[in-house]
Design an enzyme around this catalytic site. Structure first.
Site, mmCIF file in Angstrom:
data_model
loop_
_atom_site.group_PDB
_atom_site.id
_atom_site.type_symbol
_atom_site.label_atom_id
_atom_site.label_comp_id
_atom_site.label_asym_id
_atom_site.label_seq_id
_atom_site.Cartn_x
_atom_site.Cartn_y
_atom_site.Cartn_z
ATOM 1 N N ASP A 8 -29.192 32.601 -0.010
ATOM 2 C CA ASP A 8 -28.729 32.443 -1.390
ATOM 3 C C ASP A 8 -29.231 33.631 -2.209
ATOM 4 O OD1 ASP A 8 -27.866 30.136 -3.545
ATOM 5 O OD2 ASP A 8 -29.396 31.497 -4.313
ATOM 6 N N THR A 10 -29.407 28.608 1.621
ATOM 7 C CA THR A 10 -30.636 29.363 1.763
ATOM 8 C C THR A 10 -31.265 29.094 3.128
ATOM 9 O OG1 THR A 10 -32.673 29.955 0.649
ATOM 10 C CG2 THR A 10 -32.130 27.614 0.681
ATOM 11 N N PRO A 48 -27.548 31.744 6.107
ATOM 12 C CA PRO A 48 -28.633 32.156 6.995
ATOM 13 C C PRO A 48 -28.191 32.819 8.295
ATOM 14 C CG PRO A 48 -28.312 29.790 7.103
ATOM 15 C CD PRO A 48 -27.352 30.295 6.081
ATOM 16 N N GLY A 102 -32.844 31.435 12.532
ATOM 17 C CA GLY A 102 -32.266 30.097 12.359
ATOM 18 C C GLY A 102 -30.756 30.107 12.188
ATOM 19 N N ASP A 140 -27.215 44.045 3.692
ATOM 20 C CA ASP A 140 -28.497 44.443 4.255
ATOM 21 C C ASP A 140 -28.720 43.727 5.577
ATOM 22 O OD1 ASP A 140 -29.626 41.868 3.483
ATOM 23 O OD2 ASP A 140 -29.468 42.682 1.449
ATOM 24 N N MET A 147 -40.625 35.039 4.452
ATOM 25 C CA MET A 147 -41.293 36.341 4.585
ATOM 26 C C MET A 147 -42.778 36.151 4.894
ATOM 27 S SD MET A 147 -39.495 38.095 1.261
ATOM 28 C CE MET A 147 -39.767 36.676 0.222
ATOM 29 N N LYS A 168 -33.412 47.252 3.737
ATOM 30 C CA LYS A 168 -34.328 46.192 3.355
ATOM 31 C C LYS A 168 -35.011 45.576 4.566
ATOM 32 C CE LYS A 168 -33.849 44.970 -1.187
ATOM 33 N NZ LYS A 168 -32.954 43.907 -1.535
ATOM 34 N N PRO A 171 8.568 -8.788 -4.964
ATOM 35 C CA PRO A 171 8.062 -10.104 -5.373
ATOM 36 C C PRO A 171 6.582 -10.054 -5.737
ATOM 37 C CG PRO A 171 9.012 -10.185 -3.135
ATOM 38 C CD PRO A 171 9.076 -8.779 -3.587
ATOM 39 N N GLU A 176 0.813 -1.210 0.000
ATOM 40 C CA GLU A 176 0.000 0.000 0.000
ATOM 41 C C GLU A 176 0.856 1.274 0.000
ATOM 42 O OE1 GLU A 176 -3.158 1.605 3.066
ATOM 43 O OE2 GLU A 176 -3.298 -0.567 2.784
HETATM 44 N N1 SAH Z 1 -32.095 35.030 -0.054
HETATM 45 C C1 SAH Z 1 -32.530 34.609 1.259
HETATM 46 C C2 SAH Z 1 -33.990 34.914 1.494
HETATM 47 C C3 SAH Z 1 -34.338 36.357 1.424
HETATM 48 S S1 SAH Z 1 -36.014 36.647 1.797
HETATM 49 C C4 SAH Z 1 -32.247 33.119 1.444
HETATM 50 O O1 SAH Z 1 -31.919 32.423 0.474
HETATM 51 O O2 SAH Z 1 -32.352 32.653 2.575
HETATM 52 C C5 SAH Z 1 -35.957 36.977 3.505
HETATM 53 C C6 SAH Z 1 -36.630 35.871 4.309
HETATM 54 O O3 SAH Z 1 -35.746 34.783 4.468
HETATM 55 C C7 SAH Z 1 -36.980 36.250 5.711
HETATM 56 O O4 SAH Z 1 -38.201 36.960 5.764
HETATM 57 C C8 SAH Z 1 -37.120 34.909 6.360
HETATM 58 O O5 SAH Z 1 -38.334 34.309 6.021
HETATM 59 C C9 SAH Z 1 -36.035 34.112 5.672
HETATM 60 N N2 SAH Z 1 -34.812 34.019 6.476
HETATM 61 C C10 SAH Z 1 -33.586 34.440 6.128
HETATM 62 N N3 SAH Z 1 -32.688 34.152 7.091
HETATM 63 C C11 SAH Z 1 -33.352 33.496 8.059
HETATM 64 C C12 SAH Z 1 -32.982 32.930 9.312
HETATM 65 N N4 SAH Z 1 -31.722 32.974 9.746
HETATM 66 N N5 SAH Z 1 -33.945 32.344 10.059
HETATM 67 C C13 SAH Z 1 -35.218 32.312 9.638
HETATM 68 N N6 SAH Z 1 -35.613 32.816 8.464
HETATM 69 C C14 SAH Z 1 -34.713 33.416 7.667
#
Ligand code: SAH
Length: 469
Positions: A304, A332, A226, A413, A249, A384, A271, A43, A22
Site C-alpha cells: 500500500d 499491504t 505484496p 509473502g 521499484d 523492514m 530502493k 392471483p 420470484e
Molecule cells: N508499502 C509497502 C511496504 C514498504 S516497506 C506495503 O504496504 O507493504 C518494505 C517492507 O515491506 C519490506 O522490508 C518488508 O518488510 C515488507 N514487505 C513488502 N512486501 C513483502 C512480501 N511480499 N513479503 C514479506 N515482506 C514484504
C-alpha cells in the site's frame, strides 16, 4: 444473426407482467428500473412486486389472466408456470403485434432479454440467442470486472459536454480525437471519482485551448500489493493498463509488472537497502516533470502506498504543482503475508489489536514505544526488520514480553517462493541466522502465530521444511 438487438424506451409506458412469483418479481424489478408502468396480473403476488407497482403508479389485477388484459400495453411478459396460459398470452400478443417474452420458453417469444451490464447511460447487453444463457452470464461476469462501475459517470460527463464540443470542433475527426483524449485523461479520472466540477474545469480549458493537441498529464500512485498479481485491485489494473510511463521499484513483483501496459515506458527507481537507485527527492521531481510533459504517469509501489511507502511525500510535490493525481490503495504486506501464512492478525482469543511497526531502528521513535509494544494481547508486524531482528526481539523481552512469544518470519509473502520460518522471541534470530533468507521479509510477533500450524493453506511452489515445525 438470429436476433436484432434494440434498446427500448419504456419510460411511462404500460407493460404487462403476468405472474407474481420470484421470476415475475425479477422481471418487474428490471421493467420498473427502466421507468415502465407495470400492469401486473396474478392471483397472488410477492410483497416486493406489490411495492414496485405502488411506487411506480402501476396497476394490480389480482386474478388469473383474461383475454384483453394486454390492451394498451406496449410489451408483454409472461412469467407463470401454466403452459396453456403462457401459450395464450403469446398468441394474443402476436395477434396484436405486441412484443412478448415468455420466460424460459424461446419458442413462445418474439423478443428475448439479454444479460446486461448497467453503467447507465452506458449499457452493454449480451445474448446467446437463448442457446447458452449460462455462457452469456459468464461473459457478463468477465466484462463486469473489466468495465469500471464508474464508467456511467464518464458517459454523463460526455453527455454534459456533447453540444459544446460539437460547437467547438465541427469536423467529426477532430471531435473524435478530442473525446479520445478526454476519455482517457485526467478529466475522465476526476469524473469517475465523482469530482465533476474539476473535470468540467479541465474540459472548458481544453475547449478554450487553441492548440487542442496539448495535454494535461496526471499521476496515479498505485499500490501493487505484496506480490501475487491477483491481489491487485480492479482500479490498479485499469490505471496500469492506461499509463504512458511507469516508475517502479524492487518491491513490485515481476508478475505485477507483467500487467502494466506493454508499450509503457518503464523507469526503475530502485530502493534496495543500501542501493538507492534514485534519491527520493529525484523521484518526486521526476513525477512532476513527466506529468508536465502531458504523460499519464504510474507510480507503482509494493503493498500500500501509504504504509511505509513514502507515498505521502511523492504526492506532496504534485499537489504543490497542481498536477492531478489519485491514490489507489493496495494490500499491504502485513495483510497479504498474514493471510497467505494462515496467521489471523487479530483473534478473539489471542490478540485484540495489531500494530504495523517499522524495524528501522535508526528511527528513534521506536525506542520510546517498547513498553507499549510489549503488550501481550497485541500482534506486532515488523516491516523492514530483518537487520534489526535480534535487537528487536531482545528489546521486546527486556520490556516484558514473554521470551516464548511465537514469531513467524515470512519471506517473499504471497509469491510462489513464500516461506515461513517459525520460532519465538528467544530463538528466532538464531534460526534465521542459520538460513539463507531472501528479501522482502517481515515478521509477525504474537500468540496468533500459533494458529499457523492449523490454518496454513498456501505453500507456493518451493519446499517449506521449516513451516512444518
Ligand atoms: N508499502 C509497502 C511496504 C514498504 S516497506 C506495503 O504496504 O507493504 C518494505 C517492507 O515491506 C519490506 O522490508 C518488508 O518488510 C515488507 N514487505 C513488502 N512486501 C513483502 C512480501 N511480499 N513479503 C514479506 N515482506 C514484504
Amino acid at each position: 444473426m438470429d436476433y436484432f438487438p434494440v434498446f427500448l424506451d419504456l419510460k411511462k409506458r404500460r407493460c404487462l407482467l403476468v405472474g407474481g412469483g420470484e421470476v415475475a418479481t425479477r422481471k418487474g424489478r428490471m421493467l420498473a428500473k427502466s421507468g415502465a408502468v407495470l400492469r401486473v396480473v396474478a392471483p397472488e403476488i410477492s410483497n416486493e412486486l406489490r411495492e414496485l407497482v405502488a411506487q411506480h403508479n402501476g396497476e394490480l389485477i389480482l386474478r388469473e389472466y383474461q383475454q384483453g388484459d394486454m390492451e394498451g400495453c406496449v410489451l408483454a411478459v409472461a412469467a407463470t408456470d401454466i403452459e396453456t396460459l403462457n401459450q395464450q398470452i403469446s398468441d394474443e400478443a402476436k395477434q396484436i403485434n405486441i412484443p412478448v417474452n415468455v420466460v424460459d420458453t424461446p419458442a413462445l417469444c418474439t423478443y428475448i432479454t439479454p444479460a446486461i451490464i448497467d453503467r447507465s447511460p452506458l449499457m452493454i447487453a449480451i445474448s446467446s440467442g437463448g442457446e447458452a444463457p449460462v455462457l452469456a452470464r459468464l461473459v457478463r461476469a468477465k466484462l463486469e470486472t473489466l468495465i469500471p462501475m464508474s464508467y456511467g459517470k464518464l458517459a454523463q460527463l460526455a453527455s454534459r459536454w456533447r453540444d459544446r464540443v460539437k460547437a467547438r470542433f465541427n469536423d467529426g475527426d477532430s471531435r473524435r480525437k478530442f473525446w479520445e483524449k478526454i476519455l482517457q485523461g485526467p478529466a475522465a479520472e476526476l469524473a469517475m471519482n465523482g469530482q465533476l466540477d474539476q473535470a468540467d474545469k479541465i474540459l472548458s480549458d481544453e475547449i478554450a485551448n487553441e492548440d487542442a493537441s496539448l495535454t494535461q498529464g496526471e499521476v496515479y500512485l498505485v499500490g501493487g500489493g505484496p506480490g501475487d498479481p491477483e491481489l491487485l485491485t480492479l482500479k490498479a489494473l485499469r490505471l496500469m493498463q492506461q499509463a504512458d510511463v511507469v516508475l517502479y521499484d524492487r518491491l513490485v513483483s515481476d508478475g505485477v509488472m507483467d500487467l502494466v501496459r506493454r508499450d509503457a515506458e518503464r523507469i526503475y527507481v530502485g530502493k534496495r537497502r543500501s542501493e538507492h537507485a534514485m534519491q527520493q527527492e529525484n523521484i518526486n521531481q521526476l513525477l512532476v516533470d513527466l506529468a508536465k510533459e502531458g504523460k499519464r504517469v504510474l507510480r507503482l509501489k509494493g503493498g500500500d502506498p501509504f504504509i511505509f511507502g513514502r507515498g505521502g511525500e511523492e504526492i506532496e510535490l504534485l499537489a504543490q504543482h497542481q498536477i492531478p493525481f489519485q491514490v489507489v490503495p493496495g494490500i499491504t504486506a502485513a495483510s497479504g503475508c498474514a493471510a497467505y501464512a494462515g496467521i489471523p492478525l487479530t483473534h478473539r482469543d489471542y490478540a485484540q489489536s495489531v500494530r504495523f511497526v517499522t524495524g528501522h531502528l535508526k528511527d528513534d521513535s521506536i525506542n520510546k514505544q517498547w513498553p507499549e509494544l510489549a503488550n501481550p494481547t497485541q500482534t506486532l508486524v515488523f516491516y523492514m526488520g530483518l537487520v534489526g531482528l535480534r535487537d528487536i526481539c531482545a528489546s521486546l523481552i527486556a520490556h516484558g514480553r514473554a521470551a516464548t512469544t511465537p514469531v513467524a518470519l515470512i519471506e517473499r509473502g504471497t509469491t510462489q517462493q513464500q516461506r515461513v520460518i517459525l520460532g519465538d522471541l528467544a530463538t528466532i534470530a538464531d534460526i534465521v541466522a542459520s538460513q539463507e533468507v531472501h528479501a522482502p521479509t517481515l515478521f509477525v510477533v504474537g500468540d496468533v502465530v500459533r494458529l499457523h500450524e492449523n490454518l496454513k493453506w498456501f505453500t507456493g511452489s518451493s519446499e517449506n521444511p521449516l513451516s512444518a515445525r
